[in-house]
Design a protein around this motif. Structure first.
Motif: not given
Length: 153
Positions: A40-45, A90-99, A114-119, A142-146
């Motif tokens: 997955y990381c090589a594909a992201l890179h 559950p109170d950790t701040p989070a943001a959703s950007v571009g999915g 920042m660290t992605t969640t649910l991936r 956002a798009a490369p991670v998605r």
């Protein structure tokens, strides 16, 4: 709430969370991953932008498909990191950007991690204090991670 507003909220929330640094401008700790995560990381890179929020990309040491850097001071991306302990709160701040959803923490120097969640692989982005107020890098990633790291845990 906008990503920028979430980043500001994180600053207030995490001011006392302790200092951490992902690396320096030239050298960074490369995560140790299993084969699936490394794929997955090589594909992201391969999909990472040459510029992140206007900052030029440059090599880090050691060179690896698991790390990337932009600008000076360096914005550092590491793929295949362990799930952050703060994600259990559950109170950790989070943001959703571009999915893509990111949890975040601030260090004592004012930088933000920042660290992605649910991936299927955790992607960490460290923004030095000079860039910690800006959500532009999350938009650019956002798009490369998605496209490279599937949803799921």
């Amino acid at each position: 709430m906008s990503a920028v507003a979430c980043l500001c909220a994180a600053a207030a929330y995490a001011a006392g969370s302790g200092a951490f640094r992902t690396g320096t401008d030239d050298k960074v700790a490369v995560p140790v991953t299993d084969r699936r995560t490394a794929g997955y990381c090589a594909a992201l890179h391969a999909l990472l932008p040459s510029r992140l929020n206007g900052l030029p990309r440059h090599d880090l040491k050691p060179r690896s498909d698991l790390v990337a850097g932009w600008g000076r001071p360096t914005v550092v991306l590491r793929c295949g990191v362990p799930r952050p302990a703060v994600d259990a709160d559950p109170d950790t701040p989070a943001a959703s950007v571009g999915g893509v959803t990111w949890s975040f923490e601030q260090d004592r120097d004012g930088g933000v991690r920042m660290t992605t969640t649910l991936r299927k692989a955790y992607v960490e982005l460290y923004l030095p204090p000079e860039y910690a107020h800006d959500a532009g890098p999350l938009v650019d990633l956002a798009a490369p991670v998605r496209r490279s790291v599937p949803e799921g845990i």
